[in-house]
Design a protein around this motif. Sequence first.
Motif, PDB file in Angstrom:
ATOM      1  N   VAL A 140      28.510   7.963 134.502  1.00  0.00           N
ATOM      2  CA  VAL A 140      27.778   7.001 135.330  1.00  0.00           C
ATOM      3  C   VAL A 140      26.790   7.686 136.276  1.00  0.00           C
ATOM      4  CG1 VAL A 140      28.014   5.247 137.127  1.00  0.00           C
ATOM      5  CG2 VAL A 140      29.585   5.250 135.181  1.00  0.00           C
ATOM      6  N   ARG A 141      27.238   8.723 136.971  1.00  0.00           N
ATOM      7  CA  ARG A 141      26.360   9.389 137.933  1.00  0.00           C
ATOM      8  C   ARG A 141      25.192  10.085 137.238  1.00  0.00           C
ATOM      9  NH1 ARG A 141      26.618  10.881 143.147  1.00  0.00           N
ATOM     10  NH2 ARG A 141      28.757  10.125 143.332  1.00  0.00           N
ATOM     11  N   SER A 142      25.474  10.794 136.156  1.00  0.00           N
ATOM     12  CA  SER A 142      24.404  11.479 135.426  1.00  0.00           C
ATOM     13  C   SER A 142      23.434  10.474 134.812  1.00  0.00           C
ATOM     14  CB  SER A 142      24.997  12.367 134.336  1.00  0.00           C
ATOM     15  OG  SER A 142      25.815  13.379 134.892  1.00  0.00           O
ATOM     16  N   SER A 143      23.967   9.336 134.380  1.00  0.00           N
ATOM     17  CA  SER A 143      23.102   8.284 133.834  1.00  0.00           C
ATOM     18  C   SER A 143      22.160   7.763 134.905  1.00  0.00           C
ATOM     19  CB  SER A 143      23.956   7.132 133.279  1.00  0.00           C
ATOM     20  OG  SER A 143      24.712   7.550 132.158  1.00  0.00           O
ATOM     21  N   ARG A 144      22.704   7.542 136.108  1.00  0.00           N
ATOM     22  CA  ARG A 144      21.865   7.054 137.203  1.00  0.00           C
ATOM     23  C   ARG A 144      20.782   8.080 137.532  1.00  0.00           C
ATOM     24  NH1 ARG A 144      25.610   6.373 141.325  1.00  0.00           N
ATOM     25  NH2 ARG A 144      26.289   4.548 140.137  1.00  0.00           N
ATOM     26  N   ASP A 145      21.139   9.353 137.478  1.00  0.00           N
ATOM     27  CA  ASP A 145      20.163  10.408 137.773  1.00  0.00           C
ATOM     28  C   ASP A 145      19.018  10.404 136.761  1.00  0.00           C
ATOM     29  OD1 ASP A 145      21.623  11.213 139.959  1.00  0.00           O
ATOM     30  OD2 ASP A 145      22.606  12.887 138.919  1.00  0.00           O
ATOM     31  N   ILE A 146      19.356  10.275 135.469  1.00  0.00           N
ATOM     32  CA  ILE A 146      18.288  10.326 134.472  1.00  0.00           C
ATOM     33  C   ILE A 146      17.442   9.062 134.521  1.00  0.00           C
ATOM     34  CG2 ILE A 146      19.573   9.329 132.505  1.00  0.00           C
ATOM     35  CD1 ILE A 146      18.172  11.389 130.721  1.00  0.00           C
ATOM     36  N   ILE A 147      18.053   7.924 134.864  1.00  0.00           N
ATOM     37  CA  ILE A 147      17.281   6.682 135.003  1.00  0.00           C
ATOM     38  C   ILE A 147      16.259   6.825 136.125  1.00  0.00           C
ATOM     39  CG2 ILE A 147      17.399   4.232 135.601  1.00  0.00           C
ATOM     40  CD1 ILE A 147      20.226   4.234 134.291  1.00  0.00           C
ATOM     41  N   ARG A 148      16.679   7.403 137.238  1.00  0.00           N
ATOM     42  CA  ARG A 148      15.746   7.588 138.367  1.00  0.00           C
ATOM     43  C   ARG A 148      14.686   8.638 138.045  1.00  0.00           C
ATOM     44  NH1 ARG A 148      20.410   6.830 143.017  1.00  0.00           N
ATOM     45  NH2 ARG A 148      20.101   4.573 143.239  1.00  0.00           N
ATOM     46  N   GLU A 149      15.077   9.646 137.285  1.00  0.00           N
ATOM     47  CA  GLU A 149      14.095  10.650 136.861  1.00  0.00           C
ATOM     48  C   GLU A 149      13.030  10.024 135.973  1.00  0.00           C
ATOM     49  OE1 GLU A 149      13.933  14.358 133.734  1.00  0.00           O
ATOM     50  OE2 GLU A 149      15.816  14.023 134.809  1.00  0.00           O
ATOM     51  N   ILE A 150      13.438   9.163 135.054  1.00  0.00           N
ATOM     52  CA  ILE A 150      12.483   8.488 134.169  1.00  0.00           C
ATOM     53  C   ILE A 150      11.614   7.528 134.979  1.00  0.00           C
ATOM     54  CG2 ILE A 150      12.271   6.879 132.232  1.00  0.00           C
ATOM     55  CD1 ILE A 150      14.815   8.174 131.071  1.00  0.00           C
ATOM     56  N   ALA A 151      12.182   6.900 136.009  1.00  0.00           N
ATOM     57  CA  ALA A 151      11.390   6.029 136.895  1.00  0.00           C
ATOM     58  C   ALA A 151      10.290   6.822 137.565  1.00  0.00           C
ATOM     59  CB  ALA A 151      12.299   5.372 137.934  1.00  0.00           C
ATOM     60  N   ARG A 152      10.624   8.026 138.030  1.00  0.00           N
ATOM     61  CA  ARG A 152       9.608   8.871 138.675  1.00  0.00           C
ATOM     62  C   ARG A 152       8.542   9.283 137.671  1.00  0.00           C
ATOM     63  NH1 ARG A 152      14.338  10.769 141.370  1.00  0.00           N
ATOM     64  NH2 ARG A 152      14.616  12.459 139.849  1.00  0.00           N
ATOM     65  N   ARG A 153       8.951   9.542 136.434  1.00  0.00           N
ATOM     66  CA  ARG A 153       7.980   9.924 135.409  1.00  0.00           C
ATOM     67  C   ARG A 153       6.999   8.776 135.148  1.00  0.00           C
ATOM     68  NH1 ARG A 153       7.941  13.498 131.106  1.00  0.00           N
ATOM     69  NH2 ARG A 153       9.084  14.824 132.557  1.00  0.00           N
ATOM     70  N   HIS A 154       7.517   7.551 135.048  1.00  0.00           N
ATOM     71  CA  HIS A 154       6.632   6.392 134.869  1.00  0.00           C
ATOM     72  C   HIS A 154       5.687   6.262 136.068  1.00  0.00           C
ATOM     73  CE1 HIS A 154       8.185   4.713 131.179  1.00  0.00           C
ATOM     74  NE2 HIS A 154       9.430   4.662 131.645  1.00  0.00           N
ATOM     75  N   GLU A 155       6.224   6.473 137.266  1.00  0.00           N
ATOM     76  CA  GLU A 155       5.417   6.369 138.471  1.00  0.00           C
ATOM     77  C   GLU A 155       4.275   7.371 138.464  1.00  0.00           C
ATOM     78  OE1 GLU A 155       4.218   4.876 142.145  1.00  0.00           O
ATOM     79  OE2 GLU A 155       5.758   4.118 140.803  1.00  0.00           O
ATOM     80  N   SER A 156       4.543   8.591 138.015  1.00  0.00           N
ATOM     81  CA  SER A 156       3.520   9.637 138.005  1.00  0.00           C
ATOM     82  C   SER A 156       2.462   9.399 136.936  1.00  0.00           C
ATOM     83  CB  SER A 156       4.171  11.005 137.763  1.00  0.00           C
ATOM     84  OG  SER A 156       4.698  11.101 136.440  1.00  0.00           O
TER      85      SER A 156
END
Length: 301
Positions: free
Chosen positions: A283-299
């Motif tokens: 769960v925690r690692s999943s949340r981390d990668i979801i937020r990382e992908i969110a930042r990638r979309h943002e950039s």
Amino acid sequence: MAKHGSEETDTTLPRRQLGRLLRDARAATGMNLDEAAALVQWSRPTLSRLERGETQKVRVSDILAICEAYGLDEGTTALAKGLAAQVPAKSWWQTYSDLIPTWANLFVGLEARATSLTVFQPLIIHGLLQTADYARALDRLNFPDDTEHELERRIHVRRQRQNILICSREPATMAIILHENVLRTVVGNNRVMSAQCRHVADMSTRDNIDIRVVTYQAGLPLGAAVPPFTIMDFENSAQGNQVVEPAQVYCEGYAGSAYLEKRTDVVIFRRAFRKLQQASLDVRSSRDIIREIARRHESER
């Protein structure tokens, strides 16, 4: 040991849905069972069995007579007729045809009563987790002839569905596995995707929601492509004359939706989910990668 007979061979979903529709329609008229039975010239036990979804054989002509007696509109009568025609079916397949109107989405009704949802979604964000902008971008493609008003109504329905997860009193639980593809596929634009991924990550912090990601590196955990599916579990005991719903597996396709309720089918999909879960990030690692992908979309906006 497997049971024999109709329990294992015939689906009970159409007759349970028909019974619920007729029970709700009777209640809307203000009539009790005795009054309604007298009106349609049935015995009280016979009408009660029909409402509980226990009638094995249903005649369409009888259902049409009940609909007329209750003063149901054309659309509801068409739905009842379609359900009655499907009662003897060996399996239940809700096609997007004129048999049952497209607005009569049985899945939404089942989902609203579920106490637990177990989901695998390899293609798109699940409707219960979609933001309004993500849903709007999808629906503009899926329903190109809809007016803006009609699109907004569809989005409103989704938001209403989401209440089962976020209501303050006894929310449903959800365990969902998203394929990494779901998070990286751009729906709408990168701004929409960035907000959508952040929303999924935020939802994963709720106690009743378990969100995990199966990454590209996990390959094919089951050795084959697996379609999107939802396992719905309901209350274990009935109260009053309410019917106990067996667990349901819902598999959505482009041309229609399959509903599976045989114990063997449910077991197969539960096993599949466990294997997918074992291959997923925690769960925690999943949340981390979801937020990382969110930042990638943002950039990439």
